[in-house]
Design an enzyme around this catalytic site. Structure first.
Site, PDB file in Angstrom:
ATOM      1  N   HIS A  50       2.831  31.266 -21.543  1.00  0.00           N
ATOM      2  CA  HIS A  50       1.415  31.573 -21.666  1.00  0.00           C
ATOM      3  C   HIS A  50       1.204  32.706 -22.659  1.00  0.00           C
ATOM      4  CE1 HIS A  50       0.116  29.622 -17.594  1.00  0.00           C
ATOM      5  NE2 HIS A  50       0.789  28.797 -18.380  1.00  0.00           N
ATOM      6  N   GLU A  52      -0.206  35.639 -22.498  1.00  0.00           N
ATOM      7  CA  GLU A  52       0.115  36.997 -22.074  1.00  0.00           C
ATOM      8  C   GLU A  52       1.619  37.264 -22.173  1.00  0.00           C
ATOM      9  OE1 GLU A  52      -2.861  35.428 -18.931  1.00  0.00           O
ATOM     10  OE2 GLU A  52      -1.507  34.613 -20.441  1.00  0.00           O
ATOM     11  N   CYS A  75      -3.071  34.022 -14.770  1.00  0.00           N
ATOM     12  CA  CYS A  75      -2.824  33.189 -13.595  1.00  0.00           C
ATOM     13  C   CYS A  75      -1.970  33.960 -12.588  1.00  0.00           C
ATOM     14  CB  CYS A  75      -2.156  31.881 -13.991  1.00  0.00           C
ATOM     15  SG  CYS A  75      -0.502  32.068 -14.698  1.00  0.00           S
ATOM     16  N   CYS A  84       1.463  34.825 -14.642  1.00  0.00           N
ATOM     17  CA  CYS A  84       1.302  35.821 -15.710  1.00  0.00           C
ATOM     18  C   CYS A  84       0.963  37.188 -15.136  1.00  0.00           C
ATOM     19  CB  CYS A  84       0.198  35.375 -16.669  1.00  0.00           C
ATOM     20  SG  CYS A  84       0.633  33.918 -17.639  1.00  0.00           S
ATOM     21  N   TRP A 170     -17.542   1.270 -45.817  1.00  0.00           N
ATOM     22  CA  TRP A 170     -17.661   2.508 -45.052  1.00  0.00           C
ATOM     23  C   TRP A 170     -19.075   3.043 -45.169  1.00  0.00           C
ATOM     24  CZ3 TRP A 170     -13.852   3.685 -41.858  1.00  0.00           C
ATOM     25  CH2 TRP A 170     -12.576   3.227 -42.144  1.00  0.00           C
ATOM     26  N   ARG A 184     -10.562  13.909 -34.008  1.00  0.00           N
ATOM     27  CA  ARG A 184      -9.605  13.197 -33.148  1.00  0.00           C
ATOM     28  C   ARG A 184      -8.411  14.079 -32.804  1.00  0.00           C
ATOM     29  NH1 ARG A 184      -9.394   7.652 -36.713  1.00  0.00           N
ATOM     30  NH2 ARG A 184     -11.450   6.808 -36.105  1.00  0.00           N
ATOM     31  N   GLU A 284     -15.773   6.546 -29.531  1.00  0.00           N
ATOM     32  CA  GLU A 284     -16.106   5.948 -30.830  1.00  0.00           C
ATOM     33  C   GLU A 284     -16.474   4.487 -30.615  1.00  0.00           C
ATOM     34  OE1 GLU A 284     -13.961   6.918 -34.377  1.00  0.00           O
ATOM     35  OE2 GLU A 284     -12.713   8.388 -33.335  1.00  0.00           O
ATOM     36  N   ALA A 291     -24.211   3.660 -24.406  1.00  0.00           N
ATOM     37  CA  ALA A 291     -25.354   3.843 -23.511  1.00  0.00           C
ATOM     38  C   ALA A 291     -24.899   3.971 -22.059  1.00  0.00           C
ATOM     39  CB  ALA A 291     -26.333   2.682 -23.661  1.00  0.00           C
TER      40      ALA A 291
END
Length: 354
Positions: A50, A52, A75, A84, A170, A184, A284, A291
């Site tokens: 981590h 830290e 944590c 941590c 395109w 992405r 995508e 919807a």
């Protein structure tokens, strides 16, 4: 007085954007007793040290009597790595400055309580809003058991996403397409429906900007999928095909993983992906699935690339299918970020109101 150092910690955390799931983005800096920078670090990916721990290791004995500035509460539980909070205590730190409390129920204030109980000064809430925005995907998954969903589309100035004959490559220019690859790379999964697979045969990778590539996901009701599609080649990126029980007997392509949901619905797919450790997903997909994802609360932000083109055609495809609204006070609302130029195109981003 701590804002500048917290901004440095936030900048460090951002270096791992897209690579830490299911963990959050975290950055840390260590200052010695005179306020001089002696260590810094960030969490690179799940299972690795981590932030830290890395910053304290770099500081060594110079951390004694000093200050730790960290973007998320340390944590206090054993996971893939030790707590941590214990590393902070061993290092001899006397003050910890924190941006954001960790909502993970295994922590949820416990890390700060442990440090205070040991006599350390703990300051929290420094640049809290900035830290919450940076970790919005992680926070959303912990609180809702769903990944943060971004819906992306490209369209002409007249709102069309394809010509009347279905042609769409395109709409946007090369700069915008490079931006999509970058988007992405910061996502854990990219989702399309069966219709997009049949119509566009997409590849759905970051073009090498992320290793491993994000998980490619197909949500299909009918499982009427082409036998040959770029997504079935999993040598480049993993693919998951999800469907409801009604399609269990349909032919299944070789290569992808398979998951049978209790129903072929976006909200159930989101639960499955959260269980797989996804913090952020990118939709995508076509208008009907988009919807449905909005109706079921699976979309938290929209990214629309608008090209300076008029495509025309009454039956031409638009970004969204029917949402069922009959009055303007029912529509989906949100806050719009400032438009961003992408070559000749423009990016409009909408943060949806919860």
């Amino acid at each position: 007085m701590w804002d500048a150092w917290m901004r440095r910690a936030l900048a460090l955390a951002a270096l791992a954007d897209g690579h830490t799931s299911p963990n959050p983005l975290v950055g840390a800096v260590v200052l010695d007793r005179l306020g001089r920078l002696v260590g810094e670090g960030f969490h690179a990916r799940a299972g690795e040290p981590h932030a830290e721990v890395g910053a304290l290791a770099q500081a060594g004995d110079r951390a004694k009597g000093g200050t730790l500035v960290v973007t998320l509460e340390p944590c206090c539980h054993h996971g893939r790595t030790p707590p941590c909070s214990e590393a902070v205590l061993r290092a001899g730190i006397t003050r910890v400055v924190i941006a954001l409390e960790d909502p993970d129920p295994r922590v949820a204030g416990g890390g700060m309580a442990q440090l205070r109980a040991a006599g350390l000064e703990v300051i929290s809430g420094v640049l809290q809003a900035e830290a919450a925005f940076q970790n919005r995907a992680f926070l959303h998954r912990v609180r809702t058991a769903r990944p943060w969903g971004t819906l992306k589309w490209a369209m002409g100035l007249d709102g069309r996403t394809a010509l009347s004959n279905g042609e769409s490559q395109w709409i946007s220019g090369p700069t915008a397409r490079c931006w999509v690859h970058q988007l992405r790379s910061k996502s854990d999964a990219v989702i399309v429906g069966g219709g997009t697979v049949r119509a566009d045969d997409p590849l759905l990778t970051s073009r090498g900007r992320r290793k491993p590539e994000p998980l490619r996901v197909v949500l299909s009701r009918s499982m009427e999928l082409p036998e040959t599609a770029q997504l079935w080649d999993t040598s480049l990126a993993s693919t998951l095909v999800a469907h409801g029980p009604e399609a269990q007997d349909r032919p299944f392509p070789s290569g992808p993983q398979r998951v049978v949901l209790s129903a072929s619905e976006p909200e159930l797919l989101m639960q499955e992906l959260a269980n797989r450790g996804c913090n952020r997903v990118l939709w995508e997909c076509g208008p009907e699935l988009a919807a449905a994802a909005i109706r079921q609360g699976c979309i938290q932000e929209v990214a629309a690339v608008v090209a300076p083109k008029l495509m025309g055609g009454v039956p031409a495809r638009t970004p969204l299918g029917e949402l069922g609204f009959t009055a303007m006070d029912q529509v989906v609302a949100g806050s719009c970020l400032s438009p961003v130029p992408l070559g000749d195109d423009w990016l409009f981003q909408l943060r949806l109101t919860p």
